[in-house]
Design a protein around this motif. Structure first.
Motif, mmCIF file in Angstrom:
data_model
loop_
_atom_site.group_PDB
_atom_site.id
_atom_site.type_symbol
_atom_site.label_atom_id
_atom_site.label_comp_id
_atom_site.label_asym_id
_atom_site.label_seq_id
_atom_site.Cartn_x
_atom_site.Cartn_y
_atom_site.Cartn_z
ATOM 1 N N PRO A 102 0.829 -1.207 0.000
ATOM 2 C CA PRO A 102 0.000 0.000 0.000
ATOM 3 C C PRO A 102 0.863 1.256 0.000
ATOM 4 C CG PRO A 102 -0.793 -1.559 1.638
ATOM 5 C CD PRO A 102 0.487 -2.109 1.090
ATOM 6 N N LYS A 103 0.356 2.325 -0.540
ATOM 7 C CA LYS A 103 0.975 3.660 -0.536
ATOM 8 C C LYS A 103 2.295 3.711 -1.309
ATOM 9 C CE LYS A 103 -0.463 6.832 2.136
ATOM 10 N NZ LYS A 103 -0.553 7.908 3.110
ATOM 11 N N SER A 104 2.589 2.668 -2.094
ATOM 12 C CA SER A 104 3.873 2.675 -2.800
ATOM 13 C C SER A 104 3.872 3.670 -3.959
ATOM 14 C CB SER A 104 4.210 1.272 -3.296
ATOM 15 O OG SER A 104 3.134 0.782 -4.062
ATOM 16 N N LEU A 105 2.718 3.975 -4.492
ATOM 17 C CA LEU A 105 2.644 4.966 -5.566
ATOM 18 C C LEU A 105 2.123 6.267 -4.979
ATOM 19 C CD1 LEU A 105 1.030 3.221 -8.683
ATOM 20 C CD2 LEU A 105 3.242 4.387 -8.622
ATOM 21 N N THR A 106 2.941 7.279 -4.914
ATOM 22 C CA THR A 106 2.490 8.568 -4.372
ATOM 23 C C THR A 106 1.916 9.402 -5.518
ATOM 24 O OG1 THR A 106 4.294 8.456 -2.794
ATOM 25 C CG2 THR A 106 3.213 10.601 -3.072
ATOM 26 N N PRO A 107 0.705 9.875 -5.368
ATOM 27 C CA PRO A 107 0.091 10.595 -6.480
ATOM 28 C C PRO A 107 0.438 12.094 -6.472
ATOM 29 C CG PRO A 107 -1.536 10.163 -4.761
ATOM 30 C CD PRO A 107 -0.218 9.659 -4.244
ATOM 31 N N ALA A 108 0.584 12.639 -7.688
ATOM 32 C CA ALA A 108 0.685 14.094 -7.818
ATOM 33 C C ALA A 108 -0.694 14.716 -7.702
ATOM 34 C CB ALA A 108 1.306 14.443 -9.169
ATOM 35 N N ALA A 109 -1.673 14.015 -8.232
ATOM 36 C CA ALA A 109 -3.069 14.478 -8.182
ATOM 37 C C ALA A 109 -3.944 13.284 -8.522
ATOM 38 C CB ALA A 109 -3.306 15.603 -9.183
ATOM 39 N N PHE A 110 -5.225 13.392 -8.189
ATOM 40 C CA PHE A 110 -6.145 12.280 -8.484
ATOM 41 C C PHE A 110 -7.401 12.820 -9.129
ATOM 42 C CE2 PHE A 110 -9.442 9.196 -7.848
ATOM 43 C CZ PHE A 110 -8.808 7.981 -8.075
ATOM 44 N N LEU A 111 -7.841 12.185 -10.215
ATOM 45 C CA LEU A 111 -9.070 12.569 -10.930
ATOM 46 C C LEU A 111 -9.969 11.342 -11.092
ATOM 47 C CD1 LEU A 111 -7.598 14.695 -13.881
ATOM 48 C CD2 LEU A 111 -8.816 15.567 -11.847
ATOM 49 N N GLU A 112 -11.272 11.573 -10.949
ATOM 50 C CA GLU A 112 -12.217 10.471 -11.193
ATOM 51 C C GLU A 112 -13.430 11.023 -11.927
ATOM 52 O OE1 GLU A 112 -13.364 8.228 -7.709
ATOM 53 O OE2 GLU A 112 -14.512 6.772 -8.878
ATOM 54 N N LEU A 113 -13.730 10.417 -13.058
ATOM 55 C CA LEU A 113 -14.959 10.719 -13.805
ATOM 56 C C LEU A 113 -15.987 9.664 -13.416
ATOM 57 C CD1 LEU A 113 -16.673 11.981 -16.124
ATOM 58 C CD2 LEU A 113 -15.440 10.446 -17.704
ATOM 59 N N HIS A 114 -17.200 10.096 -13.084
ATOM 60 C CA HIS A 114 -18.216 9.144 -12.620
ATOM 61 C C HIS A 114 -19.594 9.648 -13.025
ATOM 62 C CE1 HIS A 114 -20.072 6.155 -9.945
ATOM 63 N NE2 HIS A 114 -18.865 5.645 -9.760
ATOM 64 N N ILE A 115 -20.505 8.730 -13.191
ATOM 65 C CA ILE A 115 -21.901 9.170 -13.358
ATOM 66 C C ILE A 115 -22.395 9.724 -12.021
ATOM 67 C CG2 ILE A 115 -22.419 7.573 -15.253
ATOM 68 C CD1 ILE A 115 -23.849 5.789 -13.149
ATOM 69 N N GLU A 116 -23.346 10.689 -12.094
ATOM 70 C CA GLU A 116 -23.798 11.362 -10.872
ATOM 71 C C GLU A 116 -24.465 10.405 -9.884
ATOM 72 O OE1 GLU A 116 -26.820 14.329 -11.517
ATOM 73 O OE2 GLU A 116 -27.204 14.530 -9.365
ATOM 74 N N GLN A 117 -25.228 9.428 -10.408
ATOM 75 C CA GLN A 117 -26.027 8.525 -9.562
ATOM 76 C C GLN A 117 -27.126 9.273 -8.823
ATOM 77 O OE1 GLN A 117 -22.337 6.639 -7.580
ATOM 78 N NE2 GLN A 117 -23.695 4.902 -7.885
ATOM 79 N N GLY A 118 -27.462 10.440 -9.291
ATOM 80 C CA GLY A 118 -28.543 11.233 -8.713
ATOM 81 C C GLY A 118 -29.177 12.015 -9.845
ATOM 82 N N PRO A 119 -30.263 12.733 -9.556
ATOM 83 C CA PRO A 119 -31.057 13.356 -10.613
ATOM 84 C C PRO A 119 -30.769 14.834 -10.876
ATOM 85 C CG PRO A 119 -32.281 13.353 -8.588
ATOM 86 C CD PRO A 119 -30.924 12.776 -8.267
#
Lengths: 410, 410
Positions: free
Chosen positions: A176-193
């Motif tokens: 765990p934690k072996s890859l240190t991120p510069a930044a994190f992005l996630e594209l996702h459906i809203e799952q809401g209206p």
């Protein structure tokens, strides 16, 4: 040449992945570490290798595909999950991973070189439908969950997570934690209206709501519905009903983004003509502001106790879950807004009502999410749907923001 | 010599009957037409024969023991039941039958002859715990229920009532309504807390409350508890909770004798973090005045529909039971009051909140009931209890009123 999303290529990968674990009536079932999940993982690894990514598997089974950068900085990460609930849709999780692959493909097409490496990740068991808790792979990777405890978790079918990881060939050795991120992005459906209702195409997600789940158990006295005068009753069910009505009143009085839900209630003995001696009721409170969430909790508890007392009942409260709100990075959120405006897509800042892998990264690196509309707000449902144009728009914003964060090759 | 209740003899019969089907932790299980009910019936028939009664069994299995009168008028009837619920007490039903035997014994001891015959009855399946509906034997006897349909009723264990009657040897051949009563009396425990609470020893029962059972089914939309804003919800559970709160408000606003009970509620899917798409809730309304009961029903239905509408839900209502109130005979009620006052026992007119065999006779002959206190109002419970002194007091009032109604031998 500026990298471009290839709509057909992205949609085809989504369709191809959706055929793995496809259900007869539509939708998909790829429970974490099942045979279907294994087949989906195998396909994902093949795609990563075809795109020239360096593939690795970590100790909780997260799949990483890395495209090198020219500098020696840490990777910008794009990630989500490909596991689903038992009756899931094609886009919850899958969109974020497939769009990550498409960003890589677009960079490759353009022959682009970036300063930071780009890592595309698929996290193990985000749904928590087979093994609890959810967001497990991202949680272990970011140190919020303990690896050895998670490997020992037993699923709803009795299987052990660590053994299932090994069985399907995804027990990696990267700690765990072996890859240190510069930044994190996630594209996702809203799952809401909300986006669909308001005709907004892109959500710039500012954070994840805090969640407070409480189970109240009320004990009164079982009595005959005909022979017991009202003033001699100790009706556990009435106290429960008043709690449910109060939960709605709290949401109304606090106003958005406060929400309150009573999803489960049970009366004992549960007979038409017997005053309930026991009632168990759950209340789900959420708010993006932890102080307001605490106020809502305090009002709920005070009301619940007074309802029980007025009815001559005992009451106990048990916390089933409590997560503080997560705030995403203002700079990254602003970049998402800016990218949407540059492409003339309507955009709105909004919180996420559901939990996502991104929240595990938020404390440790600049993080944000992009939402696209969910038809009728449906999710965790085979009828889950997002129009192709919206899937593409989301991927384009993901590409734009990733390019910003990745930086031009020196 | 005036006939006298022999306290020891009555209490011993109650104890002896209570040993048939006795449960290890106290209480008794003599489900209708079970082996235990057969054994209880056999004992009852032996006692009737020992007392010189002419025993007969009718077509629904009611047991009749008749002591002749000197005139040719119809019999005065004393009856109740010896079947119990699965975890019943020693006195619910049994008291009325054993006290009837004791009245006969008292008459025999005194060598008394009466103008009317006296019939002591034990009715089949008053409880309805194994076969529905309840009050079956008295209902068939008085023509409110159809004999052949009742014989075809299937029990919770799959057995057929007619076959079970034959199996235990109690399928008689006397047709319904063959015995026309001059009057009907029933001594019963209150099964409620009023007499004990107010320190009153005898209840002169003026009638039986009307009963209205309604099941509401509310259909909304299942949604994510985190991602669905409050104003877009169609929460079937909230509408149900409001109905439960309104039911209590109706009882409060109408005042006694109106009672209202929500004993059963069910949410679907019943998960902490999902807005319920379906809720089923029952409301039990009772009142001694049919017009008031109708008003309560009308207010409940109007409120339920407006709660559903405000939440964007559909609602349907189904009547599970509807019995009009039953009024007992003023003259007989007054005789009970008079008898209690003559014995310097505190007495109160009161309605019965529960159904009883007597209500089947009320439309057809002068009828009333005598109540004695139930400790803590408990009934249908192995902890059901009435003090020996109260059992005796009730039997003495039963004897006094029966003597009045039986008339002196000419």
């Amino acid at each position: 040449m500026r990298p471009q999303i290839n709509a057909e290529r992205l949609l085809k990968r989504l369709r191809d992945l959706g055929e793995i674990g496809a259900l007869p009536g539509g939708g998909v079932c790829r429970l974490a570490l099942s045979e279907e999940d294994r087949a989906g993982r195998d396909q994902l690894v093949r795609w990563m290798e075809e795109l020239g990514l360096a593939v690795s598997i970590d100790a909780i089974g997260n799949i990483w595909g890395i495209r090198p950068g020219t500098g020696d900085g840490p990777p910008v990460m794009i990630g989500s999950h490909i596991d689903t609930v038992a009756t899931g849709g094609l886009y919850d999780g899958a969109l974020g991973v497939m769009a990550g692959l498409e960003v890589v493909a677009a960079l490759n097409d353009a022959g682009a070189r970036t300063a930071h490496p780009l890592a595309v990740a698929a996290f193990t068991n985000e749904e928590g439908a087979r093994f609890a808790p959810d967001m497990m792979g991202s949680g272990v990777h970011q140190g919020a969950l303990d690896l050895s405890r998670m490997l020992a978790v037993q699923g709803i079918d009795g299987a052990t997570l660590g053994e299932e990881l090994a069985r399907i060939g995804y027990a990696g050795d990267i700690p765990p934690k072996s890859l240190t991120p510069a930044a994190f992005l996630e594209l996702h459906i809203e799952q809401g209206p909300v986006l669909e209702r308001d005709g907004v195409r892109i959500g710039a997600v500012t954070g994840v709501q805090g969640i407070s789940w409480t189970e109240f158990t009320i004990s009164g006295q079982s009595n005959h519905a005909g022979t017991t005068p009202m003033d001699l009753r100790r009706d556990a069910g009435l106290a429960a009903a008043r709690i449910a009505v109060e939960a709605r009143a709290i949401a109304s009085d606090f106003g958005p983004p406060q929400v309150a839900t009573v999803g489960s209630v049970n009366f004992e003995p549960g007979l038409v003509n017997v005053v309930p001696e026991r009632a168990v009721i759950t209340v789900d409170l959420r708010n993006t502001d932890d102080e307001r969430l605490k106020e809502a909790e305090a009002r709920l508890h005070a009301a619940a106790h007074s309802f029980a007392e007025e009815e001559g009942c005992e009451i106990t409260a048990r916390s089933l879950a409590r997560f503080a709100p997560v705030a995403f990075d203002e700079t990254v959120v602003a970049r998402i807004e800016g990218a949407a405006m540059a492409r003339q897509l309507t955009v709105r800042r909004m919180p996420s009502g559901a939990g996502h892998d991104a929240q595990m990264f938020a404390p440790n690196c600049p993080t944000a999410m992009i939402f696209v509309p969910s038809k009728d707000g449906l999710s965790h449902n085979i009828a889950e749907h997002t129009e192709p144009a919206e899937l593409i728009a989301g991927a384009e914003i993901l590409l734009d923001v990733a390019l910003d964060l990745l930086g031009e090759a020196q």
